[in-house]
Design a protein around this motif. Structure first.
Motif, mmCIF file in Angstrom:
data_model
loop_
_atom_site.group_PDB
_atom_site.id
_atom_site.type_symbol
_atom_site.label_atom_id
_atom_site.label_comp_id
_atom_site.label_asym_id
_atom_site.label_seq_id
_atom_site.Cartn_x
_atom_site.Cartn_y
_atom_site.Cartn_z
ATOM 1 N N PRO A 61 0.814 -1.219 0.000
ATOM 2 C CA PRO A 61 0.000 0.000 0.000
ATOM 3 C C PRO A 61 0.849 1.272 0.000
ATOM 4 O O PRO A 61 0.491 2.268 -0.638
ATOM 5 C CB PRO A 61 -0.821 -0.128 1.285
ATOM 6 C CG PRO A 61 -0.876 -1.595 1.547
ATOM 7 C CD PRO A 61 0.427 -2.129 1.076
ATOM 8 N N TYR B 58 0.909 4.296 -2.687
ATOM 9 C CA TYR B 58 0.736 5.705 -2.336
ATOM 10 C C TYR B 58 1.831 6.569 -2.965
ATOM 11 O O TYR B 58 1.555 7.581 -3.613
ATOM 12 C CB TYR B 58 0.750 5.856 -0.818
ATOM 13 C CG TYR B 58 0.786 7.289 -0.349
ATOM 14 C CD1 TYR B 58 1.956 7.849 0.185
ATOM 15 C CD2 TYR B 58 -0.341 8.098 -0.449
ATOM 16 C CE1 TYR B 58 1.985 9.166 0.591
ATOM 17 C CE2 TYR B 58 -0.312 9.426 -0.037
ATOM 18 C CZ TYR B 58 0.857 9.941 0.482
ATOM 19 O OH TYR B 58 0.890 11.264 0.886
ATOM 20 N N ILE C 171 -7.747 -0.398 0.092
ATOM 21 C CA ILE C 171 -7.024 0.816 -0.311
ATOM 22 C C ILE C 171 -7.872 2.052 -0.023
ATOM 23 O O ILE C 171 -7.351 3.081 0.445
ATOM 24 C CB ILE C 171 -6.647 0.745 -1.816
ATOM 25 C CG1 ILE C 171 -5.622 -0.372 -2.076
ATOM 26 C CG2 ILE C 171 -6.094 2.093 -2.296
ATOM 27 C CD1 ILE C 171 -4.272 -0.165 -1.415
ATOM 28 N N TYR D 224 -7.631 2.771 3.645
ATOM 29 C CA TYR D 224 -6.354 3.424 3.949
ATOM 30 C C TYR D 224 -6.435 4.908 3.597
ATOM 31 O O TYR D 224 -5.942 5.774 4.332
ATOM 32 C CB TYR D 224 -5.201 2.790 3.172
ATOM 33 C CG TYR D 224 -4.930 1.339 3.474
ATOM 34 C CD1 TYR D 224 -4.467 0.476 2.489
ATOM 35 C CD2 TYR D 224 -5.127 0.806 4.751
ATOM 36 C CE1 TYR D 224 -4.214 -0.858 2.748
ATOM 37 C CE2 TYR D 224 -4.879 -0.531 5.023
ATOM 38 C CZ TYR D 224 -4.423 -1.356 4.013
ATOM 39 O OH TYR D 224 -4.179 -2.676 4.265
ATOM 40 N N TYR E 227 -1.278 4.722 4.710
ATOM 41 C CA TYR E 227 -1.026 3.561 3.857
ATOM 42 C C TYR E 227 0.094 2.745 4.490
ATOM 43 O O TYR E 227 1.255 3.173 4.484
ATOM 44 C CB TYR E 227 -0.612 4.014 2.453
ATOM 45 C CG TYR E 227 -1.737 4.577 1.631
ATOM 46 C CD1 TYR E 227 -2.109 5.912 1.743
ATOM 47 C CD2 TYR E 227 -2.442 3.762 0.749
ATOM 48 C CE1 TYR E 227 -3.151 6.417 0.985
ATOM 49 C CE2 TYR E 227 -3.481 4.264 -0.015
ATOM 50 C CZ TYR E 227 -3.839 5.592 0.117
ATOM 51 O OH TYR E 227 -4.870 6.079 -0.633
#
Lengths: 71, 313
Positions: B28, B32, B258, B261, B267
């Motif tokens: 993640p 990002y 996602i 997050y 993230y």
């Protein structure tokens, strides 16, 4: 006198916008020839670098000179 | 109205391609940095450059053949276009190439360069000159090539991407056809990496929907690019309907995570992925204490445009 065909590296260094169909065909044929040599066992056939010329045989020319003088 | 961006006003991504999905699967935090923030290497990637021209050249070849062009003429045209694309001409104010300017694109890479690109294309067309895989024709006679897709799926999401070619194998089975380049030796082990794999699951899923046809999976043509030669391998990767259902459920869950997050503005990192694929480019950043990470990001990367799957490339 006919001009010799440019080699592959020289053709690859020309502006491609100016290449003729014949010149592109020459590039393709040169690449095909390299593939043929690779299939025959030459693992470096597809390399961009031209093969180095064979090293001169040192001493042999002097022997020949000797022979000429004797003759 | 055609949406202009893959992102909602609150910043969440709603249009997903295989690149976005795979990055999110890896980590993640990498998603990002790379996809949302747009951090990228200041240097042009030879692998992306080489792979992109190689794949688009194959696509052009199949398009020209499908249009009825003679094979010899099609190869010449493809080689010519690849020579042009791999030359850095100056551009005029309209973005057109100025003849007589520029120079060949150069990379400090022993095996992936302009010469080996052209070599790999010519050798491929000779290697597969009697190819038994043929381009699929749709019901109205259109060739299954160069298809950019946008598929509406659940949760108001969109799957998008580009399928180079749909083809028929000698038994008449349908496959997506994809090209890969690698520096490693091609072996059965090489092809194992493509299952499970979200790119090819997505392509198979999308192709079945778009063409309303029983697509079995993907035929992968792999080219090993070495200094003195290019070698080729071909293998299928199959996807059953159950496997595609499973991939779809997993992808929906992934996107949901996602989005969570994003809502939490956090993230998490996935340290288990740091050493995969030659090492994550952000490993050096993530290995620093949080307070100095921005400094390391700015020192090693440049901020480009955010990865936007909906925008045509």
């Amino acid at each position: 006198m006919n001009n010799p065909s440019p080699d592959l590296n020289e053709l690859m260094m020309r502006d491609p916008l100016a290449l003729t169909n014949d010149e592109i065909d020459q590039i393709i044929e040169a690449m095909r020839e390299r593939r043929h040599r690779f299939n025959q066992g030459d693992m470096k056939a597809g390399s961009a670098k031209p093969k180095a010329p064979p090293k001169a045989l040192k001493g042999l020319d002097n022997d020949l000179l000797d022979m000429e003088i004797k003759l | 109205m055609t949406p202009e961006t893959s992102f909602l006003p609150d910043g969440r991504q709603w249009a997903w391609d295989a690149t976005s999905i795979k990055t999110a699967e890896e980590c993640p935090r990498k998603y990002y940095y790379a996809r949302l923030e747009g951090w990228q290497s200041p240097f042009r990637s030879v692998h992306l450059w080489f792979g992109s021209i190689y794949a688009s050249s194959h696509e052009l070849f199949h398009k020209l053949e499908a249009e009825g062009m003679d094979r010899t003429d099609a190869i010449r045209e493809v080689v010519h276009q690849a020579l042009i694309t791999s030359w850095d001409h100056d551009l005029d104010e309209d973005g057109a190439r100025i003849p007589g300017t520029g120079s060949p694109a150069e990379f400090d890479h022993a095996s992936k360069n302009r010469f080996t690109l052209i070599r790999s294309l010519v050798w491929y067309f000779d290697q597969f000159k009697d190819d038994h895989y043929t381009t699929y024709l749709t019901a109205d006679g259109a060739p299954g090539v160069e298809h950019s897709f946008r598929l509406e799926v659940d949760n108001d999401l969109l799957f998008c991407g580009h399928i180079d070619r749909l083809c028929l194998d000698p038994q008449g089975e349908l496959f997506v056809h994809d090209q890969k380049t690698t520096g490693t030796t091609i072996s059965p082990h090489y092809f194992n990496q493509f299952k499970p794999d979200s790119q090819f699951s997505m392509y198979t899923f999308a192709a079945k929907m778009i063409y309303a046809a029983p697509v079995k999976g993907v035929i992968i043509d792999a080219a090993q690019i070495a200094v003195g030669f290019t070698r080729y391998g071909r293998a299928p990767t199959f996807r059953t309907d159950d496997e595609l259902d499973e991939w779809y459920q997993e992808t929906m869950h992934l996107i949901d995570r996602i989005h969570t997050y994003h809502s939490n503005d956090f993230y998490p990192r996935n340290p288990a992925s740091c050493n995969n694929y030659g090492g994550c480019p952000f490993r050096e950043v993530c290995s620093r204490t949080p307070s100095v990470r921005d400094n390391f990001l700015r020192a090693s990367f440049v901020k480009g445009e955010r990865w936007d799957p909906i925008k045509p490339r």
